[in-house]
Design a protein around this motif. Structure first.
Motif, PDB file in Angstrom:
ATOM      1  N   ALA A  65      -6.781 -27.251 -34.168  1.00 62.61           N
ATOM      2  CA  ALA A  65      -8.290 -27.396 -33.723  1.00 62.61           C
ATOM      3  C   ALA A  65      -8.193 -26.523 -32.577  1.00 62.61           C
ATOM      4  O   ALA A  65      -9.041 -25.480 -32.292  1.00 62.61           O
ATOM      5  N   GLU A  66      -7.499 -26.680 -31.566  1.00 61.89           N
ATOM      6  CA  GLU A  66      -7.554 -26.235 -30.277  1.00 61.89           C
ATOM      7  C   GLU A  66      -6.965 -24.783 -30.397  1.00 61.89           C
ATOM      8  O   GLU A  66      -7.734 -23.864 -29.860  1.00 61.89           O
ATOM      9  N   VAL A  67      -6.117 -24.705 -31.182  1.00 60.33           N
ATOM     10  CA  VAL A  67      -5.610 -23.056 -31.525  1.00 60.33           C
ATOM     11  C   VAL A  67      -6.919 -22.243 -32.305  1.00 60.33           C
ATOM     12  O   VAL A  67      -7.180 -21.303 -31.659  1.00 60.33           O
ATOM     13  N   LYS A  68      -7.582 -22.901 -33.292  1.00 58.10           N
ATOM     14  CA  LYS A  68      -8.740 -22.550 -33.852  1.00 58.10           C
ATOM     15  C   LYS A  68      -9.390 -21.949 -32.763  1.00 58.10           C
ATOM     16  O   LYS A  68     -10.217 -20.802 -32.885  1.00 58.10           O
ATOM     17  N   ASP A  69      -9.829 -22.776 -31.880  1.00 57.94           N
ATOM     18  CA  ASP A  69     -11.217 -22.816 -31.092  1.00 57.94           C
ATOM     19  C   ASP A  69     -10.963 -21.407 -30.356  1.00 57.94           C
ATOM     20  O   ASP A  69     -11.702 -20.531 -30.167  1.00 57.94           O
TER      21      ASP A  69
END
Ligand code: MG
Ligand code: ZN
Lengths: 489, 483, 97
Positions: free
Chosen positions: A278-282
């Protein structure tokens, strides 16, 4: 003067103003290599003697006021899969542990003609077969942001990130270069197929791989790429000058102008899966926002063959590897097992002792894929999938100027972490399509998560490297520079 | 029962380009080991093949001379196997898309029948290095020379149309003749630039099915081809006759010293070469114009030449064959004809006779000899003009052949000019008549044969330089005058 | 597709290296997993598609028939594990197997 943090232009200016000599620059980086390489293991070989000689040569040129280029007197780290005349070239494999090529790769000749200084040879997985450098015969490379993490599959990215060299050239077979750039917080380009000569790059998967540049700044990346790219009569798959897909190589547009009306394609398949952290995607989506905030446009795309693409890449990379690595037999050069009483044993012992596990795995898989029983089902279908992938990208590029995706699914893994081979291959899910379709793919940092860099991948059709540099520069300007702890030092 | 032998050949021919097929090393035979090698033909990492244009043209040239279809699209594949003479562990070759397909070559069978041997394909590939074996048993080892590695090679594959070892030999000789003619190869069996594998089977005469096929590898001389195929045909025939046909298809070798073929391995165990397209080499797209350009550069082929010699010059089939089957001989013959205004047959006789004899004796080809067509034509003119006799001409010719001097110079130097001076000869004729009363009496008694003897005496006396026609005439006249 | 241990060993034999029992077992397991995944290319919608054999549209990339300098023999042999009088030396080559 702290030379390790300077950009190419800054180093060049210092040289021309005689604030520093080329010998001092090379000496300073050699010092840093001595100091930090034992920890990082980014270099397999440090070419101290040759580097100092080349630096002296550059100083002479500068003193005589001869033609200089932006690379004159600048150290460049070269992947150890790229042949360097008179400098050991191991491909991170025991099977070539003592191989000294009697020839230079074309890119190395081009660097030398530009006055650059080859400072040493960088580590990778054996012949580039792997994603973490864990399969190097000379031990894994550490991530300069966290020594307990893997750096992606390329020591050149580590050398640049840690300030052991201002620039590096390496190679990208399925994403190793781009992934390492992302994990180390530097910029890296896999050029479009045919734009940089492969002559002298020890082949793993010749239809998939390209040599590309690595740098801490996009502008430096573009300058280095300009030196590498160009036609080569020694490589029949090198695009001739002026061929469609061959860029003109003048990247004056690297200024971060923020291109008006930029259409950025976001392929659904690259953002949909749960495996994308999720953090990468954000961060990646935030980058998209930055690039389109003026009057840009986000285009929702679908590339339905994305799943098949990875499967096809695994099969083709293995098939070609089984053929490329067959020549290492202990007959003419390289490692030879001392025990062999006849030629059959010589082959077997040499190859058993000379190759590591991943190389063997790929050779086995590739031998199977090319066997009469599997050729049609596996090899040919994979090549047909490749046709689909190419077509989907061609169509996509009618709807957008470039495509933006994550480079990796997650943050760098723990060093030495046990992963199944399939799981490792899946590490390259987002990068293999560029190799399959021959596109240009640029990896540029877009932020940090837990003190670890995250990269964004920009894909463009062959010949549009200018656009990649320009857009990456815009992003770089917005998110700032990335300095690993070694540089902040 | 009668048996029929069925043979198909795979012929490997080295092309005589200047450089190797995928690198710039010189393509030379007989150099010191490993002196014509580079990182490419040693299979070093990262070195890429770049195709030699001339090799492609030579392959197409061979294809055209053998009536093949030139493929508009063809590709290079990797044929993968391990052998120490193969530096990359694959041979760059052509798989299912070769440069030339189909075609055929007409031969005349030993029975005198004309017959077309169909070709399956001709493809372009690279040669391997050379292996030399040293020592024996446990101490044995091998040495490798890669000078030959990467030479351009074409592989010519026939359909199974040959019906006897003799036909196979005729086919190969004919093939060799054509490939030399179009100057794509030296076709030297002893140097390995022309060699073949043969597939042979035997079946009851009249049967339409093929018998089990044996592949005989590496036949490197015409003698080996003839002997090995004859041996194998007999062996297979005996097996059939005994009711024990071979159980499997085999690869077999030829043991020259024992005069036997021997089992190497069963065919089913044939290696899977794992062919796949070579990613380093873009495909070939051969445009019609390129083919036509190459076709235009083809010389008149032996077959066409012979037909023309018979038609245009009225030469016999045998003479036309002798003159037309070597390109150099034909060119010498035609060049002389262009310079000489006399009979074609005269030139033909000298070329097939004295010239061929001396070339044979000295093991030279026409180009290697010192004789030029100009010299031969000049000498023939001299005979016609009565300046030298036909007999003297043989001496002059031999001298021209070895020294390369023009005939006039030789004749002058050696004083070989014909004596056609009547007043000089008539004195001699009278002397001879006086010295030989017996033959003179014979002649006058009607034994005209005696005239020959008297002519001979005059010729002997003049060391062959007297004009024989004139001597004849003078003798008759003087004999008439006798009381 | 399951790749049996025996098959793995046969492939290793073809590729000229040896595997221990453990390695063969491990590779059998790992490669079976890879093949199960990559087998999807057989189900891909590729009916009527041509294989993308050559990525670039280049054809007839040819060079002239010109001789370029070869390596000095010393350099050609410099990396040889074993040499003898200008040749590369290898242990004995058995009869073609
Ligand atoms: Mg062949
Ligand atoms: Zn060569």
């Amino acid at each position: 003067m702290e030379l390790s943090t300077l950009s190419l232009k800054e180093l060049g200016n210092a040289l021309r103003k005689k604030a520093v000599s080329a010998r001092e620059i090379t000496g300073a980086f050699l010092e840093r290599i001595k100091r930090f390489n034992p920890d990082l293991n980014a270099f397999v070989t440090v070419a101290e003697e040759q580097a100092l000689a080349a630096a002296n040569e550059a100083d002479l040129r500068l003193a005589r006021g001869e033609r200089v280029t932006p690379l004159t007197g600048i150290p460049v780290a070269v992947a150890d899969t790229i042949c360097t005349k008179g400098i050991k070239t191991t491909c991170a494999s025991r099977i070539l542990e003592n191989f000294i090529p009697p020839y230079d790769a074309t890119v190395v000749s081009r660097l030398q003609e530009a006055g650059a200084v080859v400072i040493g040879k960088t580590n990778s997985d054996e012949f580039g077969a792997g994603t973490t450098t864990g399969y190097s015969a000379f031990g894994p490379v550490c991530n300069p942001w966290d020594k307990n993490r893997e750096p992606g599959g390329d020591g050149g990215a580590v050398a640049v990130a840690a300030g052991l060299a201002p620039l590096a050239i390496s190679f990208d077979t399925g994403g190793n270069l781009r992934r390492a750039a992302a994990f180390c917080g530097v910029a890296g380009l896999k050029p479009a197929y045919g734009s940089v000569s492969r002559f002298g790059l020890a082949a793993l998967a010749p239809s998939l791989e390209q040599i590309g540049p690595l740098a801490r700044q996009v502008e430096d990346l573009a300058l280095l790429y300009q030196v590498l790219a160009g036609p080569d009569p020694l490589d029949a798959t090198s695009l001739p000058a002026g061929a469609p897909g061959r860029s003109g190589q003048e990247f004056t547009g690297t200024a971060a102008t923020g291109r008006p009306g930029l259409r950025i394609g976001l392929p659904r398949e690259y953002f949909a899966g749960e495996e994308l952290q999720a953090e990468v995607k954000d961060l990646v989506l935030a980058a998209t926002g930055i690039l389109t905030e003026k009057d840009g446009e986000q285009v929702d795309l679908s590339l339905p063959s994305t799943g098949y693409a990875l499967a096809a890449h695994i099969l083709l990379a293995a098939a070609e590897a089984s053929s490329s690595l067959a020549r290492y037999d202990g007959v003419r050069y390289g490692y030879r097992s001392p025990e062999a009483a006849d030629i059959d044993l010589l082959y077997k012992k040499t190859r058993t002792e000379g190759f590591g596990r991943e190389a063997k795995r790929r050779i086995l898989l590739g031998t199977l894929v090319l066997s009469a029983e599997c050729y049609g089902d596996y090899y040919l279908n994979a090549q047909k999938v490749r046709t689909l992938v190419i077509r989907e990208f061609t169509e996509a590029f009618t709807k957008c100027d470039l495509i933006l995706t994550p480079v990796t699914r997650e943050l760098p893994g723990r060093a030495g972490e046990e992963k199944s081979p399939l799981r490792q291959y899946q590490d390259e899910s987002y990068t293999v399509a560029a190799n399959l379709a021959g596109l240009s793919g640029l990896s540029v940092p877009c932020g940090l998560v837990d003190g670890l860099p995250v990269g964004v991948q920009l894909l463009a059709p062959a010949g549009r490297e200018d656009l990649l540099f320009q857009v990456a520069r815009t992003l770089e300007k917005a998110v700032g520079r990335f300095s690993s702890p070694f540089l902040r030092g | 029962m009668n048996y029929e032998t069925v043979i198909g050949l795979e012929v490997h021919v080295e092309l005589k380009t200047e450089a190797k097929v995928f690198c710039g090393c010189a393509a030379r035979f007989g150099a010191e080991p490993n002196t014509h090698v580079c990182p490419g033909c040693l299979g070093m990492p990262g070195v890429l093949p770049v195709l030699n244009k001339k090799a492609v043209e030579f392959c197409i040239k061979a294809g055209l001379a053998l009536q093949c279809r030139i493929a508009p699209f063809s590709m290079f594949d990797r044929k993968q196997y391990f052998y120490p003479d193969l530096p990359q562990a694959y041979q760059i070759s052509q798989g299912d898309l070769p440069l030339c397909t189909g075609g055929g070559l007409k031969i005349v069978t030993p029975g005198g029948e004309e017959k077309i041997i169909r070709l399956n394909r001709i493809h372009l590939e690279e040669e391997a290095g050379r292996t030399y074996h040293s020592g024996a048993g446990a101490t044995g080892y091998s040495l490798l020379d890669f000078n030959r590695s990467g030479l351009p090679l074409i592989e010519i594959v026939t359909e199974p149309d040959l019906r006897s070892p003799a036909e196979a030999k005729i086919f190969l000789e004919k093939l060799q003749e054509i490939l030399r003619y179009i100057e794509v190869s030296d076709c030297k069996m002893e140097e390995g630039s022309f060699r073949c594998d043969a597939n042979i089977s035997v079946r009851p005469a009249g049967s339409q099915e093929f018998g089990r096929r044996m592949e005989i590898k590496n036949l490197n001389s015409f003698k080996a081809i003839q002997s090995a195929l004859t041996y194998e045909a007999n062996r297979l025939g005996s097996l059939l006759a005994a009711g024990t046909p071979p159980e499997q298809e085999e690869s077999r070798g030829w043991d020259e010293t024992r005069g036997m073929t021997f089992f190497m391995r069963p065919k089913e165990k044939a290696t899977d070469y794992r062919y796949f397209p070579d990613p380093d080499l873009p495909p070939l797209v051969i445009a019609e114009e390129w083919v036509e350009e190459i076709r235009a550069g083809l010389p008149e082929l032996p077959e066409e030449k012979k037909a023309r010699y018979m038609e245009e010059y009225g030469l016999s089939a045998q003479d036309a064959d002798l003159l037309g089957s070597s390109r150099e001989t034909a060119e010498f013959f035609e060049a002389t004809l262009r310079l000489y205004s006399g009979e074609v047959k005269t030139v033909a006789n000298w070329v097939m006779g004295e010239f061929a004899r001396l070339l044979n004796l000295e093991k030279l080809t026409p180009i290697q000899s010192k004789l030029e067509p100009e010299a031969l034509a000049a000498m023939l003119q001299m005979i016609d003009a009565g300046e030298i006799s036909g007999k003297i001409a043989k001496t002059v010719f031999e001298e021209m052949f070895y020294s390369g001097k023009p005939p006039r110079e030789i004749v002058a130097e050696k004083g070989l000019a014909q004596i056609s001076d009547e007043s000089q000869l008539v004195v001699l004729v009278r002397e001879i008549l006086a010295q030989h009363p017996g033959p003179v009496a014979d002649y006058r008694a009607g034994k005209t044969k005696a005239l020959g003897f008297l002519v001979g005496q005059v010729m002997k006396e003049t060391k062959g330089q007297a004009n024989p026609g004139l001597v004849n005439k003078l003798l008759r006249e003087e004999l008439e005058k006798l009381p | 597709m399951k790749l049996e241990k025996e098959e793995v060993k046969r492939l290793a034999e073809l590729a000229r290296f040896e595997l221990s029992e453990e390695e063969a077992a491990e590779f059998s397991h790992q490669l079976s997993e890879v093949l199960a995944y990559t087998g999807q290319v057989r189900e891909a919608p590729v009916e009527g598609e041509k294989p993308a054999i050559h990525l670039l549209s280049l054809t007839n990339v040819l060079r002239d028939d010109e001789v370029k300098p070869s390596l000095p023999r010393e350099e050609a042999l410099a990396n040889a594990p074993h040499r003898e009088e200008g040749f590369f030396r290898v242990p004995k080559i058995l009869e073609e197997s």
